[in-house]
Design an enzyme around this catalytic site. Structure first.
Site, PDB file in Angstrom:
ATOM      1  N   TYR A 170      18.092 -24.008   0.222  1.00  0.00           N
ATOM      2  CA  TYR A 170      19.169 -23.767  -0.681  1.00  0.00           C
ATOM      3  C   TYR A 170      18.496 -23.708  -2.094  1.00  0.00           C
ATOM      4  CZ  TYR A 170      23.355 -25.109   2.066  1.00  0.00           C
ATOM      5  OH  TYR A 170      24.281 -25.247   3.211  1.00  0.00           O
ATOM      6  N   LYS A 212      21.292 -15.282   4.250  1.00  0.00           N
ATOM      7  CA  LYS A 212      22.207 -15.917   4.900  1.00  0.00           C
ATOM      8  C   LYS A 212      23.791 -16.149   4.122  1.00  0.00           C
ATOM      9  CE  LYS A 212      23.641 -19.790   7.853  1.00  0.00           C
ATOM     10  NZ  LYS A 212      24.506 -20.616   7.017  1.00  0.00           N
TER      11      LYS A 212
HETATM   12  C1  LIG Z   1      28.434 -29.627   9.544  1.00  0.00           C
HETATM   13  C2  LIG Z   1      27.862 -28.384   8.999  1.00  0.00           C
HETATM   14  C3  LIG Z   1      26.652 -28.493   8.148  1.00  0.00           C
HETATM   15  C4  LIG Z   1      26.215 -27.053   7.974  1.00  0.00           C
HETATM   16  N1  LIG Z   1      25.029 -27.324   6.921  1.00  0.00           N
HETATM   17  C5  LIG Z   1      24.803 -26.201   6.603  1.00  0.00           C
HETATM   18  C6  LIG Z   1      23.584 -25.838   5.668  1.00  0.00           C
HETATM   19  O1  LIG Z   1      22.982 -27.170   5.502  1.00  0.00           O
HETATM   20  N2  LIG Z   1      22.896 -24.802   5.399  1.00  0.00           N
HETATM   21  C7  LIG Z   1      23.468 -23.709   5.876  1.00  0.00           C
HETATM   22  O2  LIG Z   1      22.965 -22.442   5.421  1.00  0.00           O
HETATM   23  N3  LIG Z   1      24.716 -23.873   6.409  1.00  0.00           N
HETATM   24  C8  LIG Z   1      25.309 -24.836   7.153  1.00  0.00           C
HETATM   25  N4  LIG Z   1      26.257 -24.572   7.852  1.00  0.00           N
HETATM   26  C9  LIG Z   1      26.945 -23.526   8.178  1.00  0.00           C
HETATM   27  C10 LIG Z   1      26.287 -22.760   9.469  1.00  0.00           C
HETATM   28  O3  LIG Z   1      24.914 -22.762   9.100  1.00  0.00           O
HETATM   29  C11 LIG Z   1      26.873 -21.630   9.818  1.00  0.00           C
HETATM   30  O4  LIG Z   1      26.820 -20.766   9.032  1.00  0.00           O
HETATM   31  C12 LIG Z   1      28.303 -21.895  10.590  1.00  0.00           C
HETATM   32  O5  LIG Z   1      28.483 -23.366  11.023  1.00  0.00           O
HETATM   33  C13 LIG Z   1      28.643 -21.063  11.745  1.00  0.00           C
HETATM   34  O6  LIG Z   1      29.679 -21.073  12.235  1.00  0.00           O
HETATM   35  P1  LIG Z   1      30.189 -21.768  13.491  1.00  0.00           P
HETATM   36  O7  LIG Z   1      29.977 -23.201  13.390  1.00  0.00           O
HETATM   37  O8  LIG Z   1      31.465 -21.414  13.855  1.00  0.00           O
HETATM   38  O9  LIG Z   1      28.971 -21.469  14.606  1.00  0.00           O
HETATM   39  C14 LIG Z   1      26.804 -25.903   8.339  1.00  0.00           C
HETATM   40  C15 LIG Z   1      27.941 -25.855   9.139  1.00  0.00           C
HETATM   41  C16 LIG Z   1      28.394 -27.182   9.529  1.00  0.00           C
HETATM   42  C17 LIG Z   1      29.858 -27.215  10.578  1.00  0.00           C
END
Ligand SMILES: Cc1cc2nc3c(=O)[nH]c(=O)nc-3n(C[C@H](O)[C@H](O)[C@H](O)COP(=O)(O)O)c2cc1C
Length: 302
Positions: A48, A172
């Site tokens: 980030y 992303k």
């Molecule tokens: C609990 C949680 C924490 C997440 N933390 C981040 C993060 O720190 N950085 C990031 O780029 N995406 C984060 N994401 C998004 C995920 O990288 C990803 O894009 C998303 O969960 C994909 O969808 P799915 O959970 O349906 O597979 C997070 C998602 C969840 C559920």
């Protein structure tokens, strides 16, 4: 690191065992060094943008020094979305109500408290401990982090990042064809078509719905990974058939980790592999390269 004891290490090991990269968040509990040591340097690093660009350069150096070749730069969190459950469960409330809610949750989960809460320490943001005077002061740590998230990132900052990072740069959180083209213009090596698992803006389009338009815009000039709602091998097959080069998963591995640690993540990955293989066999294709839009019913082709 809150789902299981040193959770990122467990998940990264399970991923490494089947040759799948694990991506460590900027705000992961385990440091990149800890994860890389356990997984044979299999991890990617997710960044980030922080307001303090020297801190960003420090993170990039850490990533390089730990043998990380791929940086996922997340572009869909200029500000955090409103997560009502985190308000209700007390996570975002530093006052007495929040503390009471957390204490009552801990009291009802003694297994977690012992295994993760106590034996899984430290619960710092492992890659950021150099940045704050006292990483044990979690409230000060969170305040620092909240102040550091940079909501003003533009394509010029991404060009700056491109100059700083010699490895693969993957953006992303791209969801629109014109942004995919901008990513190409900035020198990115790939994109993750993502809406952050729908956690940012309710009502935003699903990623699978956007895929074909992004594939057409890029016309093979950048690899496309897709995440969001991938729950089975059939979902993987559909994403590949619509033109993605690969997929990523978020919640499924975190849930598996919480349920059964490294072994459960390994089981999840094996299930996805098996489901994909069965779906391919039933569609009559022998290789991933042979998966194309012809496998889909006309109304699924977009
Ligand atoms: C609990 C949680 C924490 C997440 N933390 C981040 C993060 O720190 N950085 C990031 O780029 N995406 C984060 N994401 C998004 C995920 O990288 C990803 O894009 C998303 O969960 C994909 O969808 P799915 O959970 O349906 O597979 C997070 C998602 C969840 C559920």
């Amino acid at each position: 690191g809150l789902y299981a004891r040193r959770g990122e290490v467990q998940a990264a090991r399970a991923a490494a065992a089947v040759g799948v990269p694990f991506s460590l968040s900027t705000v992961g509990i385990c440091s990149l060094a800890e994860v890389q040591a356990a997984s044979g340097k299999n991890a990617w690093f997710q960044l980030y943008m922080l307001r303090n660009r020297e801190a960003v350069q420090g993170l990039l150096q850490q990533a390089l020094a730990n043998g990380c070749d791929t940086l996922l730069f997340t572009v869909d969190l200029p500000v955090a979305g409103i997560r009502r459950r985190d308000i209700r469960n007390g996570m975002l409330d530093p006052g007495w109500r929040g503390r009471l809610a957390k204490a009552s949750q801990l009291a009802r989960r003694p297994g977690w408290l012992l295994n993760v809460g106590i034996r899984g320490k430290p619960h710092h943001f492992g890659s950021l401990t150099d940045q704050v005077a006292d990483p044990n002061d979690l409230r000060a740590f969170k305040a620092w982090l909240d102040a550091q998230f940079d909501p003003c990132v533009t394509w010029d900052d991404i060009r700056w990042l491109r100059q700083q990072w010699p490895g693969r740069l993957v953006l992303k959180g791209i969801l629109e064809p014109d942004d995919a083209l901008q990513a190409l213009d900035c020198g990115a090596d790939g994109i993750v078509l993502s809406n952050h698992g729908g956690r940012q803006l309710d009502g935003v389009s699903s990623t699978i719905r956007q895929l074909q338009a992004v594939v057409e815009a890029l016309d093979g000039r950048l690899p496309i990974l897709l995440d969001g709602g991938i729950r089975s091998g059939v979902d993987i097959l559909k994403a590949l058939a619509l033109g993605a080069q690969g997929v990523m998963i978020g919640r499924p591995w975190a849930w598996a980790l919480a349920a059964g640690g490294e072994a459960a993540v390994a089981q999840l990955l094996a299930s996805l592999q098996c489901e994909l293989a069965v779906a391919m066999a039933l569609c009559g294709v022998k290789s991933l390269a042979a998966i194309d839009g012809g496998l889909l019913a006309p109304d699924q082709r977009g």
